[in-house]
Design a protein around this motif. Structure first.
Motif, PDB file in Angstrom:
ATOM      1  N   ASP A 125      -5.453  -4.992 -36.986  1.00  0.00           N
ATOM      2  CA  ASP A 125      -6.319  -5.767 -36.098  1.00  0.00           C
ATOM      3  C   ASP A 125      -7.714  -5.149 -35.994  1.00  0.00           C
ATOM      4  OD1 ASP A 125      -4.262  -7.523 -35.628  1.00  0.00           O
ATOM      5  OD2 ASP A 125      -3.731  -6.712 -33.662  1.00  0.00           O
ATOM      6  N   ALA A 126      -7.771  -3.818 -36.052  1.00  0.00           N
ATOM      7  CA  ALA A 126      -9.053  -3.119 -35.899  1.00  0.00           C
ATOM      8  C   ALA A 126     -10.018  -3.427 -37.032  1.00  0.00           C
ATOM      9  CB  ALA A 126      -8.828  -1.615 -35.789  1.00  0.00           C
ATOM     10  N   VAL A 127      -9.493  -3.769 -38.213  1.00  0.00           N
ATOM     11  CA  VAL A 127     -10.369  -4.043 -39.363  1.00  0.00           C
ATOM     12  C   VAL A 127     -10.335  -5.519 -39.750  1.00  0.00           C
ATOM     13  CG1 VAL A 127     -10.144  -1.686 -40.225  1.00  0.00           C
ATOM     14  CG2 VAL A 127      -8.578  -3.451 -41.058  1.00  0.00           C
ATOM     15  N   GLU A 128      -9.811  -6.341 -38.862  1.00  0.00           N
ATOM     16  CA  GLU A 128      -9.744  -7.776 -39.148  1.00  0.00           C
ATOM     17  C   GLU A 128     -11.139  -8.330 -39.450  1.00  0.00           C
ATOM     18  OE1 GLU A 128      -7.990 -11.908 -37.165  1.00  0.00           O
ATOM     19  OE2 GLU A 128      -8.146 -10.078 -35.970  1.00  0.00           O
ATOM     20  N   GLY A 129     -11.214  -9.155 -40.473  1.00  0.00           N
ATOM     21  CA  GLY A 129     -12.497  -9.719 -40.869  1.00  0.00           C
ATOM     22  C   GLY A 129     -13.169  -8.951 -41.978  1.00  0.00           C
ATOM     23  N   THR A 130     -12.662  -7.753 -42.289  1.00  0.00           N
ATOM     24  CA  THR A 130     -13.155  -6.986 -43.431  1.00  0.00           C
ATOM     25  C   THR A 130     -12.144  -7.126 -44.567  1.00  0.00           C
ATOM     26  OG1 THR A 130     -12.063  -4.856 -42.999  1.00  0.00           O
ATOM     27  CG2 THR A 130     -14.089  -5.351 -41.763  1.00  0.00           C
ATOM     28  N   SER A 131     -12.462  -6.547 -45.710  1.00  0.00           N
ATOM     29  CA  SER A 131     -11.547  -6.633 -46.855  1.00  0.00           C
ATOM     30  C   SER A 131     -10.638  -5.419 -46.965  1.00  0.00           C
ATOM     31  CB  SER A 131     -12.359  -6.777 -48.149  1.00  0.00           C
ATOM     32  OG  SER A 131     -13.219  -5.658 -48.319  1.00  0.00           O
ATOM     33  N   VAL A 132     -10.693  -4.510 -45.999  1.00  0.00           N
ATOM     34  CA  VAL A 132      -9.915  -3.273 -46.071  1.00  0.00           C
ATOM     35  C   VAL A 132      -8.430  -3.551 -45.919  1.00  0.00           C
ATOM     36  CG1 VAL A 132      -9.376  -1.137 -44.818  1.00  0.00           C
ATOM     37  CG2 VAL A 132     -11.734  -1.707 -45.365  1.00  0.00           C
ATOM     38  N   VAL A 133      -7.623  -2.861 -46.735  1.00  0.00           N
ATOM     39  CA  VAL A 133      -6.169  -2.908 -46.651  1.00  0.00           C
ATOM     40  C   VAL A 133      -5.677  -1.606 -46.034  1.00  0.00           C
ATOM     41  CG1 VAL A 133      -4.018  -2.999 -47.983  1.00  0.00           C
ATOM     42  CG2 VAL A 133      -5.973  -4.420 -48.657  1.00  0.00           C
ATOM     43  N   ILE A 134      -4.835  -1.706 -45.006  1.00  0.00           N
ATOM     44  CA  ILE A 134      -4.272  -0.525 -44.357  1.00  0.00           C
ATOM     45  C   ILE A 134      -3.029  -0.087 -45.118  1.00  0.00           C
ATOM     46  CG2 ILE A 134      -3.284   0.400 -42.227  1.00  0.00           C
ATOM     47  CD1 ILE A 134      -6.258  -0.293 -42.027  1.00  0.00           C
ATOM     48  N   ARG A 135      -3.014   1.180 -45.542  1.00  0.00           N
ATOM     49  CA  ARG A 135      -1.867   1.684 -46.297  1.00  0.00           C
ATOM     50  C   ARG A 135      -1.304   2.948 -45.633  1.00  0.00           C
ATOM     51  NH1 ARG A 135      -2.461   1.427 -52.720  1.00  0.00           N
ATOM     52  NH2 ARG A 135      -3.760   3.275 -52.507  1.00  0.00           N
ATOM     53  N   ASP A 136      -0.025   3.188 -45.880  1.00  0.00           N
ATOM     54  CA  ASP A 136       0.622   4.375 -45.344  1.00  0.00           C
ATOM     55  C   ASP A 136       0.500   5.537 -46.337  1.00  0.00           C
ATOM     56  OD1 ASP A 136       2.446   3.744 -47.386  1.00  0.00           O
ATOM     57  OD2 ASP A 136       3.797   2.737 -46.012  1.00  0.00           O
ATOM     58  N   THR A 137       1.196   6.627 -46.066  1.00  0.00           N
ATOM     59  CA  THR A 137       1.219   7.799 -46.938  1.00  0.00           C
ATOM     60  C   THR A 137       2.665   8.269 -47.082  1.00  0.00           C
ATOM     61  OG1 THR A 137       1.038   9.478 -45.192  1.00  0.00           O
ATOM     62  CG2 THR A 137      -1.025   8.453 -45.963  1.00  0.00           C
ATOM     63  N   ARG A 138       2.851   9.437 -47.686  1.00  0.00           N
ATOM     64  CA  ARG A 138       4.184  10.037 -47.760  1.00  0.00           C
ATOM     65  C   ARG A 138       4.468  10.929 -46.556  1.00  0.00           C
ATOM     66  NH1 ARG A 138       5.585  13.556 -51.213  1.00  0.00           N
ATOM     67  NH2 ARG A 138       3.487  14.196 -51.795  1.00  0.00           N
ATOM     68  N   LYS A 139       3.638  10.883 -45.538  1.00  0.00           N
ATOM     69  CA  LYS A 139       3.864  11.695 -44.343  1.00  0.00           C
ATOM     70  C   LYS A 139       4.877  10.986 -43.435  1.00  0.00           C
ATOM     71  CE  LYS A 139      -0.725  13.778 -44.617  1.00  0.00           C
ATOM     72  NZ  LYS A 139      -2.070  13.897 -44.004  1.00  0.00           N
ATOM     73  N   VAL A 255     -15.936   2.459 -40.480  1.00  0.00           N
ATOM     74  CA  VAL A 255     -15.531   2.932 -41.805  1.00  0.00           C
ATOM     75  C   VAL A 255     -15.272   1.746 -42.730  1.00  0.00           C
ATOM     76  CG1 VAL A 255     -13.776   4.205 -43.083  1.00  0.00           C
ATOM     77  CG2 VAL A 255     -14.594   5.090 -40.893  1.00  0.00           C
ATOM     78  N   ALA A 256     -14.614   0.715 -42.218  1.00  0.00           N
ATOM     79  CA  ALA A 256     -14.324  -0.461 -43.033  1.00  0.00           C
ATOM     80  C   ALA A 256     -15.605  -1.115 -43.547  1.00  0.00           C
ATOM     81  CB  ALA A 256     -13.503  -1.462 -42.225  1.00  0.00           C
ATOM     82  N   GLU A 257     -16.620  -1.103 -42.723  1.00  0.00           N
ATOM     83  CA  GLU A 257     -17.873  -1.763 -43.090  1.00  0.00           C
ATOM     84  C   GLU A 257     -18.688  -0.989 -44.127  1.00  0.00           C
ATOM     85  OE1 GLU A 257     -19.625  -2.451 -39.277  1.00  0.00           O
ATOM     86  OE2 GLU A 257     -18.460  -4.283 -38.911  1.00  0.00           O
ATOM     87  N   THR A 258     -18.221   0.199 -44.517  1.00  0.00           N
ATOM     88  CA  THR A 258     -18.887   0.913 -45.616  1.00  0.00           C
ATOM     89  C   THR A 258     -18.596   0.244 -46.953  1.00  0.00           C
ATOM     90  OG1 THR A 258     -17.025   2.428 -46.012  1.00  0.00           O
ATOM     91  CG2 THR A 258     -18.705   3.112 -44.384  1.00  0.00           C
ATOM     92  N   GLY A 259     -17.510  -0.539 -47.014  1.00  0.00           N
ATOM     93  CA  GLY A 259     -17.172  -1.217 -48.260  1.00  0.00           C
ATOM     94  C   GLY A 259     -15.999  -0.624 -49.010  1.00  0.00           C
ATOM     95  N   VAL A 260     -15.307   0.379 -48.424  1.00  0.00           N
ATOM     96  CA  VAL A 260     -14.124   0.922 -49.093  1.00  0.00           C
ATOM     97  C   VAL A 260     -13.039  -0.150 -49.151  1.00  0.00           C
ATOM     98  CG1 VAL A 260     -14.622   3.305 -48.435  1.00  0.00           C
ATOM     99  CG2 VAL A 260     -13.203   1.882 -46.931  1.00  0.00           C
ATOM    100  N   ASP A 261     -12.088   0.040 -50.071  1.00  0.00           N
ATOM    101  CA  ASP A 261     -11.051  -0.956 -50.283  1.00  0.00           C
ATOM    102  C   ASP A 261      -9.805  -0.711 -49.443  1.00  0.00           C
ATOM    103  OD1 ASP A 261     -12.217  -2.472 -52.714  1.00  0.00           O
ATOM    104  OD2 ASP A 261     -12.361  -0.362 -53.303  1.00  0.00           O
ATOM    105  N   TYR A 262      -9.497   0.560 -49.196  1.00  0.00           N
ATOM    106  CA  TYR A 262      -8.263   0.916 -48.509  1.00  0.00           C
ATOM    107  C   TYR A 262      -8.512   2.000 -47.460  1.00  0.00           C
ATOM    108  CZ  TYR A 262      -6.214  -1.030 -52.833  1.00  0.00           C
ATOM    109  OH  TYR A 262      -5.903  -1.825 -53.895  1.00  0.00           O
ATOM    110  N   PHE A 263      -7.621   2.034 -46.483  1.00  0.00           N
ATOM    111  CA  PHE A 263      -7.472   3.198 -45.605  1.00  0.00           C
ATOM    112  C   PHE A 263      -6.088   3.784 -45.899  1.00  0.00           C
ATOM    113  CE2 PHE A 263     -10.129   1.889 -41.604  1.00  0.00           C
ATOM    114  CZ  PHE A 263     -11.270   1.829 -42.379  1.00  0.00           C
ATOM    115  N   ALA A 264      -6.001   5.093 -46.055  1.00  0.00           N
ATOM    116  CA  ALA A 264      -4.718   5.787 -46.103  1.00  0.00           C
ATOM    117  C   ALA A 264      -4.528   6.453 -44.744  1.00  0.00           C
ATOM    118  CB  ALA A 264      -4.702   6.830 -47.218  1.00  0.00           C
ATOM    119  N   VAL A 265      -3.560   5.972 -43.968  1.00  0.00           N
ATOM    120  CA  VAL A 265      -3.399   6.410 -42.584  1.00  0.00           C
ATOM    121  C   VAL A 265      -2.029   7.064 -42.402  1.00  0.00           C
ATOM    122  CG1 VAL A 265      -3.540   5.728 -40.167  1.00  0.00           C
ATOM    123  CG2 VAL A 265      -4.843   4.466 -41.891  1.00  0.00           C
ATOM    124  N   GLY A 266      -1.994   8.381 -42.444  1.00  0.00           N
ATOM    125  CA  GLY A 266      -0.744   9.095 -42.258  1.00  0.00           C
ATOM    126  C   GLY A 266      -0.149   8.900 -40.879  1.00  0.00           C
TER     127      GLY A 266
END
Length: 284
Positions: A125-139, A255-266
């Protein structure tokens, strides 16, 4: 649960968790206070707003403790649903002893997985409207990775690699061991030419080296917003970029508005608070 979750493995996990609770042989409090023939109805009720995940796991726990013919079970919602405080998630009718014996294991798994899904939804929800995909990690918690990553999907996130063999992630220690970013990438690509490879870097210069080496996915580790923006500008679409490290919900949109494609959120898996869910019993 979706097809990505191994149901046989979940069944084995459920049996192990029940055996852990019943290591002494019986639920002594329940045996002492409840008539063996008593029948009750139990409702799984959410105590706070959130996103539910793990209802089928809860069902597996209940059916493992009780004989199948002694249980009647009805879902009110399904995994991935947004729920409000007071909502009933599931109603179960069966022998009171069995319901109470299954209660804690059921809630341990359901509350944790729903907590992961709820936190993931907050990030989405925090990045809604941007193209960022929220991803998990191995943590993830040992032996719970498959279910925790399932809960991330229930919350609207996507999964990073499941383990060490389904994709390569060249981290700082690999770079040190190999003698540099370019050499590490070359060695991995030579050994596993068909495998997805991501390169972790902590500077824009190293990001460019990774791109020039052929990397198509780059993890930008612990970079501030200006650095992330510079990396996006200089990489110029030649690779997908993933922000990681030090990410917080209050800065997510910037951070999303910088144009990155993904967030890796442990934190999705290693720091998610449980969603408070209770089992309320009433006589049949």
């Amino acid at each position: 649960m979706d097809e990505a979750v191994d149901r046989q493995w979940v069944g084995d996990l459920v049996r192990a968790t029940i055996e852990e609770d019943l290591a002494g042989g019986a639920d002594v409090t329940t045996v002492a206070t409840v008539d063996p023939d008593q029948i009750s109805v139990a409702e799984l009720v959410v105590r706070a707003d959130g996103v539910v995940a793990g209802l089928e796991v809860a069902e597996l726990v209940i059916r493992q403790v009780a004989a199948p013919e002694e249980i009647e079970l009805e879902y009110s919602v399904r995994d991935g649903a947004s729920v409000r405080k007071g909502d009933v998630l599931m109603t179960i009718r069966g022998k009171t002893r069995q319901l109470l014996t299954a209660e804690r294991t059921t809630l341990n798994l359901l509350c944790h997985l729903s907590g992961v899904a709820t936190l993931t939804r907050r990030w989405v929800d925090a990045v809604e409207g941007t193209s960022v995909v929220i991803r998990d990690t191995r943590k993830t918690m040992p032996l719970l990775r498959s279910l925790e990553k399932y809960a991330v999907r229930c919350g609207g996130g996507k999964n990073h690699r499941m383990g060490l063999s389904d994709a390569a992630l060249i981290k700082d220690n690999h770079v040190v061991a190999a003698g540099g970013v370019a050499e590490a990438f070359r060695l991995v690509r030579k050994a596993y030419p068909d495998l997805a490879v991501e390169v972790e870097v902590d500077s824009v210069d190293d990001a460019l080296i990774a791109v020039e080496s052929g990397a198509e996915l780059i993890l930008l580790d612990n970079m501030e917003v200006p650095q992330l923006r510079e990396a996006v500008e200089k990489v110029a679409g030649r690779a997908r970029l993933e922000a990681s490290g030090g990410l917080t919900l209050d800065q997510a949109r910037a951070v999303a508005e910088t144009g990155v494609d993904y967030f890796a959120v442990g934190a999705l898996t290693h720091s998610a608070p449980v969603l408070d869910i209770g089992l309320d019993l009433r006589e049949s």
